[in-house]
Design a protein around this motif. Structure first.
Motif, mmCIF file in Angstrom:
data_model
loop_
_atom_site.group_PDB
_atom_site.id
_atom_site.type_symbol
_atom_site.label_atom_id
_atom_site.label_comp_id
_atom_site.label_asym_id
_atom_site.label_seq_id
_atom_site.Cartn_x
_atom_site.Cartn_y
_atom_site.Cartn_z
ATOM 1 N N PHE A 101 0.826 -1.203 0.000
ATOM 2 C CA PHE A 101 0.000 0.000 0.000
ATOM 3 C C PHE A 101 0.865 1.260 0.000
ATOM 4 C CE2 PHE A 101 -2.386 3.337 2.258
ATOM 5 C CZ PHE A 101 -3.495 3.436 1.429
ATOM 6 N N ALA A 102 1.877 1.287 0.857
ATOM 7 C CA ALA A 102 2.751 2.458 0.921
ATOM 8 C C ALA A 102 3.458 2.685 -0.412
ATOM 9 C CB ALA A 102 3.770 2.288 2.046
ATOM 10 N N ALA A 103 3.903 1.602 -1.043
ATOM 11 C CA ALA A 103 4.580 1.731 -2.335
ATOM 12 C C ALA A 103 3.612 2.229 -3.408
ATOM 13 C CB ALA A 103 5.185 0.391 -2.741
ATOM 14 N N GLN A 104 2.382 1.742 -3.382
ATOM 15 C CA GLN A 104 1.383 2.194 -4.358
ATOM 16 C C GLN A 104 1.083 3.679 -4.202
ATOM 17 O OE1 GLN A 104 -1.876 -0.424 -3.518
ATOM 18 N NE2 GLN A 104 -0.950 -2.189 -4.547
ATOM 19 N N MET A 105 0.919 4.122 -2.958
ATOM 20 C CA MET A 105 0.622 5.534 -2.729
ATOM 21 C C MET A 105 1.798 6.411 -3.157
ATOM 22 S SD MET A 105 -2.483 5.497 -1.686
ATOM 23 C CE MET A 105 -2.674 4.016 -2.716
ATOM 24 N N GLY A 106 3.012 5.945 -2.874
ATOM 25 C CA GLY A 106 4.179 6.702 -3.306
ATOM 26 C C GLY A 106 4.264 6.813 -4.815
ATOM 27 N N ALA A 107 3.915 5.731 -5.514
ATOM 28 C CA ALA A 107 3.942 5.751 -6.975
ATOM 29 C C ALA A 107 2.875 6.686 -7.535
ATOM 30 C CB ALA A 107 3.742 4.339 -7.511
ATOM 31 N N ALA A 111 3.571 9.991 -9.762
ATOM 32 C CA ALA A 111 2.974 10.112 -11.094
ATOM 33 C C ALA A 111 2.068 11.335 -11.220
ATOM 34 C CB ALA A 111 2.185 8.849 -11.424
ATOM 35 N N GLY A 112 1.960 12.119 -10.157
ATOM 36 C CA GLY A 112 1.198 13.364 -10.238
ATOM 37 C C GLY A 112 -0.229 13.290 -9.755
ATOM 38 N N TRP A 113 -0.615 12.170 -9.132
ATOM 39 C CA TRP A 113 -1.975 12.048 -8.626
ATOM 40 C C TRP A 113 -2.112 12.710 -7.257
ATOM 41 C CZ3 TRP A 113 -5.675 10.359 -11.825
ATOM 42 C CH2 TRP A 113 -5.295 9.582 -12.919
ATOM 43 N N HIS A 114 -3.348 13.091 -6.932
ATOM 44 C CA HIS A 114 -3.649 13.658 -5.615
ATOM 45 C C HIS A 114 -5.021 13.150 -5.194
ATOM 46 C CE1 HIS A 114 -3.034 16.896 -2.512
ATOM 47 N NE2 HIS A 114 -4.310 16.581 -2.323
ATOM 48 N N ALA A 115 -5.086 12.506 -4.028
ATOM 49 C CA ALA A 115 -6.348 11.924 -3.574
ATOM 50 C C ALA A 115 -7.289 13.000 -3.036
ATOM 51 C CB ALA A 115 -6.091 10.877 -2.497
ATOM 52 N N LYS A 135 -3.413 15.435 -10.516
ATOM 53 C CA LYS A 135 -4.504 14.696 -11.149
ATOM 54 C C LYS A 135 -5.377 14.087 -10.050
ATOM 55 C CE LYS A 135 -1.506 12.139 -13.292
ATOM 56 N NZ LYS A 135 -0.881 11.106 -14.162
ATOM 57 N N PRO A 136 -6.674 14.367 -10.047
ATOM 58 C CA PRO A 136 -7.511 13.889 -8.942
ATOM 59 C C PRO A 136 -7.872 12.411 -9.070
ATOM 60 C CG PRO A 136 -8.848 15.095 -10.513
ATOM 61 C CD PRO A 136 -7.422 15.223 -10.987
ATOM 62 N N VAL A 279 -8.426 -2.768 -6.166
ATOM 63 C CA VAL A 279 -6.986 -3.003 -6.059
ATOM 64 C C VAL A 279 -6.786 -4.286 -5.251
ATOM 65 C CG1 VAL A 279 -4.763 -2.094 -5.328
ATOM 66 C CG2 VAL A 279 -6.555 -0.522 -6.119
ATOM 67 N N LEU A 280 -6.150 -5.271 -5.858
ATOM 68 C CA LEU A 280 -5.955 -6.571 -5.225
ATOM 69 C C LEU A 280 -4.550 -6.707 -4.652
ATOM 70 C CD1 LEU A 280 -7.692 -8.824 -7.914
ATOM 71 C CD2 LEU A 280 -8.657 -7.992 -5.748
ATOM 72 N N GLY A 281 -4.414 -7.622 -3.702
ATOM 73 C CA GLY A 281 -3.107 -7.901 -3.134
ATOM 74 C C GLY A 281 -2.141 -8.398 -4.194
ATOM 75 N N GLY A 282 -0.883 -8.043 -4.038
ATOM 76 C CA GLY A 282 0.129 -8.451 -5.002
ATOM 77 C C GLY A 282 0.281 -7.513 -6.180
ATOM 78 N N THR A 283 -0.496 -6.426 -6.201
ATOM 79 C CA THR A 283 -0.396 -5.457 -7.299
ATOM 80 C C THR A 283 0.798 -4.542 -7.061
ATOM 81 O OG1 THR A 283 -2.801 -5.478 -7.590
ATOM 82 C CG2 THR A 283 -1.601 -3.630 -8.555
ATOM 83 N N SER A 284 1.723 -4.528 -7.994
ATOM 84 C CA SER A 284 2.894 -3.664 -7.859
ATOM 85 C C SER A 284 2.520 -2.228 -8.210
ATOM 86 C CB SER A 284 4.016 -4.142 -8.785
ATOM 87 O OG SER A 284 3.685 -3.875 -10.138
ATOM 88 N N PRO A 285 3.320 -1.257 -7.798
ATOM 89 C CA PRO A 285 3.035 0.135 -8.174
ATOM 90 C C PRO A 285 2.933 0.327 -9.682
ATOM 91 C CG PRO A 285 4.653 0.080 -6.415
ATOM 92 C CD PRO A 285 4.454 -1.342 -6.847
ATOM 93 N N THR A 286 3.827 -0.303 -10.430
ATOM 94 C CA THR A 286 3.786 -0.174 -11.888
ATOM 95 C C THR A 286 2.507 -0.767 -12.454
ATOM 96 O OG1 THR A 286 6.207 -0.279 -11.994
ATOM 97 C CG2 THR A 286 4.998 -0.713 -14.035
ATOM 98 N N GLN A 287 2.104 -1.915 -11.933
ATOM 99 C CA GLN A 287 0.864 -2.538 -12.393
ATOM 100 C C GLN A 287 -0.350 -1.674 -12.065
ATOM 101 O OE1 GLN A 287 1.363 -6.241 -10.273
ATOM 102 N NE2 GLN A 287 1.946 -7.369 -12.133
ATOM 103 N N LEU A 288 -0.343 -1.062 -10.894
ATOM 104 C CA LEU A 288 -1.478 -0.222 -10.512
ATOM 105 C C LEU A 288 -1.621 0.958 -11.469
ATOM 106 C CD1 LEU A 288 -3.772 0.573 -8.640
ATOM 107 C CD2 LEU A 288 -2.102 1.721 -7.169
ATOM 108 N N LEU A 289 -0.515 1.621 -11.770
ATOM 109 C CA LEU A 289 -0.577 2.753 -12.694
ATOM 110 C C LEU A 289 -1.076 2.306 -14.065
ATOM 111 C CD1 LEU A 289 2.763 4.574 -11.775
ATOM 112 C CD2 LEU A 289 0.444 5.225 -11.105
ATOM 113 N N ALA A 290 -0.640 1.129 -14.499
ATOM 114 C CA ALA A 290 -1.080 0.610 -15.798
ATOM 115 C C ALA A 290 -2.565 0.267 -15.773
ATOM 116 C CB ALA A 290 -0.256 -0.618 -16.172
ATOM 117 N N GLN A 291 -3.040 -0.300 -14.666
ATOM 118 C CA GLN A 291 -4.455 -0.649 -14.555
ATOM 119 C C GLN A 291 -5.334 0.601 -14.582
ATOM 120 O OE1 GLN A 291 -4.846 -3.028 -11.026
ATOM 121 N NE2 GLN A 291 -3.650 -4.739 -11.858
ATOM 122 N N ILE A 292 -4.902 1.636 -13.894
ATOM 123 C CA ILE A 292 -5.674 2.884 -13.897
ATOM 124 C C ILE A 292 -5.805 3.415 -15.319
ATOM 125 C CG2 ILE A 292 -5.657 5.300 -13.157
ATOM 126 C CD1 ILE A 292 -4.315 4.359 -10.558
ATOM 127 N N ALA A 293 -4.700 3.407 -16.048
ATOM 128 C CA ALA A 293 -4.729 3.914 -17.423
ATOM 129 C C ALA A 293 -5.576 3.024 -18.332
ATOM 130 C CB ALA A 293 -3.308 4.019 -17.965
#
Length: 308
Positions: A101-107, A111-115, A135-136, A279-293
């Motif tokens: 989770f911490a790694a995902q939030m950092g990524a 990448a310019g996102w803001h919650a 980016k919201p 967002v499922l367990g085992g999702t890397s930061p890179t994978q999360l950014l790709a999934q969002i896109a």
């Protein structure tokens, strides 16, 4: 006789000297002291330099004008438990470890996102309210797991971000890993938005009208009274909804609802069927950014959803 004339001459001379001296003194005093008119002019100039400026222009800036409604689509992410899955967990994919989770939030930050919260997005879309720089996106946490307070909150607080808590009132007590009331208040104090999945996380499309009313209407009233917040958004338990459920949510006064159908939320969407990305367990930061896109162009959620 001559002596008297000399005395009169001396007295006259002395008088002339005294008169001349007085004249000089008076002339000197007149030249060093300002006349009344001169004093008035100098006072006016001094007052003009030092008097405080009054009036609207000096006391306040221009009135802020409402902005135009925003149109930027917003991804809504869905989280559940921020912990390692215990042995035998029925849904291990819903567990995202604290380090993940911490790694995902950092990524996301990198990448310019803001919650932001759903209320902020709604105000941006419909009233032209400004959002923070970046980016919201919206982070939602379902069910009310205690790890959302102990693990997610510190990470988001460090980033200056808030999230939406979709709490269920019963079925997940603190003894089984649910949030305490004090922890819910702690989330609210940290800027989180409190929303709900209903009273007991029931399958809403399988309920009779009275049960549906309890899950949707009564649950909102309980949370409003308990925590003093509006509870403006509903989250369909397990993502199940149909026209009857949507009607009940509308009548209860919610602004909208979130689903489990992947995609981005758009201003033009039906606010009662907003898409979310799980967002499922085992999702890397890179994978999360790709999934969002990858889900940005997905179709909007259907009019009804029963799982599968």
């Amino acid at each position: 006789m001559r002596a008297r004339r000399r005395r009169r001459l001396a007295v006259g001379t002395l008088a002339l000297v005294i008169a001349a001296t007085v004249t000089v003194i008076l002339s000197a005093g007149s030249s060093s002291s300002p006349s009344p008119a001169s004093s008035a002019r100098k006072h006016h100039r001094a007052t003009a330099r030092t008097a405080p400026t009054t009036g609207t222009a000096a006391s306040s800036g221009p009135l802020a004008r409402p902005g135009r409604s925003g149109s930027q689509p917003v991804p809504i992410l869905m989280y559940h438990v921020i912990a390692s899955p215990p042995s035998g967990a029925p849904f291990p994919g819903l567990y995202v470890t604290p380090s993940e989770f911490a790694a995902q939030m950092g990524a996301l930050k990198q990448a310019g996102w803001h919650a932001v919260t759903l209320d902020q997005v709604d105000a941006y879309w419909h009233r032209g309210a400004r959002l923070p720089a970046g980016k919201p996106l919206v982070l939602t946490f379902d069910n009310g797991y205690q790890s959302q307070f102990t693990q997610a909150l510190p990470v988001l607080r460090g980033l200056g971000w808030a999230a939406d808590e979709n709490i269920q009132i019963s079925g997940l007590p603190p003894s089984q890993g649910g949030l305490t009331r004090a922890q819910v208040r702690g989330l609210i104090a940290a800027g989180w938005e409190l929303d709900t999945q209903g009273y007991s996380h029931a399958d809403l499309i399988a309920l009779d009208p009275q049960q549906l009313h309890s899950e949707v209407v009564v649950a909102r009233g309980v949370l409003q009274r308990r925590y003093g917040v509006p509870v403006n958004w509903f989250c369909y338990p397990s993502g199940h909804y149909d026209a009857t459920v949507i009607s009940a949510v509308k009548e209860a006064g919610y602004k909208g609802s979130t689903t489990v159908v992947p995609g981005w939320a758009h201003r033009s969407d039906d606010s009662y069927t907003l898409a979310r990305l799980r967002v499922l367990g085992g999702t890397s930061p890179t994978q999360l950014l790709a999934q969002i896109a990858s889900v940005r162009a997905d179709a909007t959620p259907p009019a009804a959803y029963g799982g599968g």
